[in-house]
Design a protein around this motif. Structure first.
Motif, PDB file in Angstrom:
ATOM      1  N   ARG A   1      -2.998 -12.683  -0.425  1.00 32.12           N
ATOM      2  CA  ARG A   1      -4.237 -12.029   0.026  1.00 32.12           C
ATOM      3  C   ARG A   1      -4.459 -12.294   1.511  1.00 32.12           C
ATOM      4  O   ARG A   1      -4.861 -11.401   2.267  1.00 32.12           O
ATOM      5  CB  ARG A   1      -5.437 -12.532  -0.796  1.00 32.12           C
ATOM      6  N   GLN A   2      -4.185 -13.546   1.919  1.00 33.46           N
ATOM      7  CA  GLN A   2      -4.361 -13.874   3.340  1.00 33.46           C
ATOM      8  C   GLN A   2      -3.395 -13.085   4.214  1.00 33.46           C
ATOM      9  O   GLN A   2      -3.752 -12.612   5.298  1.00 33.46           O
ATOM     10  CB  GLN A   2      -4.163 -15.369   3.560  1.00 33.46           C
TER      11      GLN A   2
ATOM     12  N   GLN B   1      -4.639  -9.535   4.642  1.00 34.21           N
ATOM     13  CA  GLN B   1      -5.794  -9.414   5.529  1.00 34.21           C
ATOM     14  C   GLN B   1      -5.443  -9.757   6.970  1.00 34.21           C
ATOM     15  O   GLN B   1      -5.736  -8.992   7.886  1.00 34.21           O
ATOM     16  CB  GLN B   1      -6.930 -10.314   5.028  1.00 34.21           C
ATOM     17  N   LYS B   2      -4.812 -10.917   7.163  1.00 36.71           N
ATOM     18  CA  LYS B   2      -4.639 -11.414   8.537  1.00 36.71           C
ATOM     19  C   LYS B   2      -3.412 -10.814   9.215  1.00 36.71           C
ATOM     20  O   LYS B   2      -3.436 -10.528  10.412  1.00 36.71           O
ATOM     21  CB  LYS B   2      -4.536 -12.934   8.522  1.00 36.71           C
TER      22      LYS B   2
ATOM     23  N   MET C   1      -5.175  -5.432   6.456  1.00 37.66           N
ATOM     24  CA  MET C   1      -5.870  -4.707   5.381  1.00 37.66           C
ATOM     25  C   MET C   1      -7.327  -5.166   5.315  1.00 37.66           C
ATOM     26  O   MET C   1      -7.591  -6.363   5.441  1.00 37.66           O
ATOM     27  CB  MET C   1      -5.148  -5.008   4.056  1.00 37.66           C
ATOM     28  N   ASP C   2      -8.238  -4.217   5.118  1.00 36.31           N
ATOM     29  CA  ASP C   2      -9.648  -4.631   5.017  1.00 36.31           C
ATOM     30  C   ASP C   2      -9.966  -5.091   3.586  1.00 36.31           C
ATOM     31  O   ASP C   2      -9.126  -4.994   2.684  1.00 36.31           O
ATOM     32  CB  ASP C   2     -10.591  -3.513   5.485  1.00 36.31           C
ATOM     33  N   ASP C   3     -11.188  -5.598   3.394  1.00 33.31           N
ATOM     34  CA  ASP C   3     -11.564  -6.159   2.085  1.00 33.31           C
ATOM     35  C   ASP C   3     -11.399  -5.132   0.966  1.00 33.31           C
ATOM     36  O   ASP C   3     -10.918  -5.466  -0.126  1.00 33.31           O
ATOM     37  CB  ASP C   3     -13.024  -6.635   2.108  1.00 33.31           C
TER      38      ASP C   3
ATOM     39  N   VAL D   1      -7.757  -4.762   0.057  1.00 35.41           N
ATOM     40  CA  VAL D   1      -7.257  -5.904  -0.714  1.00 35.41           C
ATOM     41  C   VAL D   1      -7.761  -5.818  -2.163  1.00 35.41           C
ATOM     42  O   VAL D   1      -7.015  -6.076  -3.106  1.00 35.41           O
ATOM     43  CB  VAL D   1      -7.675  -7.235  -0.060  1.00 35.41           C
ATOM     44  N   GLN D   2      -9.020  -5.416  -2.296  1.00 32.09           N
ATOM     45  CA  GLN D   2      -9.567  -5.286  -3.656  1.00 32.09           C
ATOM     46  C   GLN D   2      -8.801  -4.221  -4.448  1.00 32.09           C
ATOM     47  O   GLN D   2      -8.511  -4.397  -5.631  1.00 32.09           O
ATOM     48  CB  GLN D   2     -11.073  -4.950  -3.580  1.00 32.09           C
TER      49      GLN D   2
END
Ligand SMILES: N[C@@H](CCC(=O)N[C@@H](CS)C(=O)NCC(=O)O)C(=O)O
Length: 214
Positions: A113-114, A117-118, A122-124, A127-128
């Motif tokens: 997930r990290q 995102q980082k 990818m935005d929240d 990721v969801q």
């Protein structure tokens, strides 16, 4: 035995349930995974992969990877057995378990997930969507198998708790953590309900562990 664990770790949950089912005494060593303690040299010296869980045997050997640990526990404490007596049954149980442990769960662990995102930006919401897809496609496959197989019983494989049930429970807890609707999977949800009525599963629930939010 020393069980390196974290309340939120689903892989640790799988081992926690097996330890409880088999009544194996052990000492829990909580690691603050959300605070990054698993990445520090002290824990890397235990498990160079820097992931939970790890199980240190009384002679100092370190076991890692939850499914390998589950099979070890099943071999040293044979009651209740976590695998069926027949080879085809064992293959089905391991197959159901691996849909979760080998295919779905690895896509949503913190380091993935990290990265999304980082590193991948990818935005929240993205990721969801990633997590929801990993969990729902895996659970759809499990549900279809459960519905269509004559081997399905009170639990995933007959009326005996197996590795498939431990992984099914881990999968549905992941759905809960990430707030993903499980209404389309009634057979899996019903089995999970029966599992959660058992002390070994209920007492092992992530939210009932030290360090969990109340
Ligand atoms: N396949 C491994 C998964 C181990 C794993 O990724 N554990 C997670 C917690 S469920 C972890 O420690 N993650 C740390 C991270 O991603 O940085 C197993 O079943 O033991």
């Amino acid at each position: 035995m020393i069980f390196y664990s974290n309340w939120r770790s689903l892989a640790a949950y799988r081992v926690r349930v097996a330890l409880a089912l088999k009544g194996i005494s052990h000492t829990v060593m909580p690691i603050d995974m959300l605070g990054g303690e698993h990445l520090l040299p002290a824990f890397r010296a235990v498990n160079p992969q820097a992931v939970l869980p790890a199980l240190v045997l009384d002679d100092g050997q370190v076991l890692f990877q939850s499914m390998a640990i589950l099979e070890y526990l099943d071999e040293i404490a044979t009651q209740p057995p976590l695998l069926p007596a027949d080879a085809a049954g064992r293959a089905r149980v391991r197959g159901l378990a691996q849909i979760h442990a080998a295919d779905s769960h690895p896509l949503l662990v913190p380091r993935v997930r990290q990265f999304l995102q980082k590193d991948a930006g990818m935005d929240d919401a993205g990721v969801q969507r990633w997590i929801a897809r990993a969990l729902t496609t895996g659970l759809q496959a499990i549900e279809t198998n459960l519905v269509t197989s004559p081997q399905t019983g009170t639990y995933c494989h007959g009326d005996q708790i197996t590795l498939a049930d431990i992984c099914l429970s881990s999968h549905l807890l992941a759905m809960m953590f990430f707030k993903i609707d499980d209404a389309a999977f009634p057979t899996a949800v019903a089995i999970h309900g029966r599992l959660m009525a058992l002390p070994a599963f209920a007492d092992s629930h992530p939210l009932r562990q030290p360090g969990a939010p109340s």
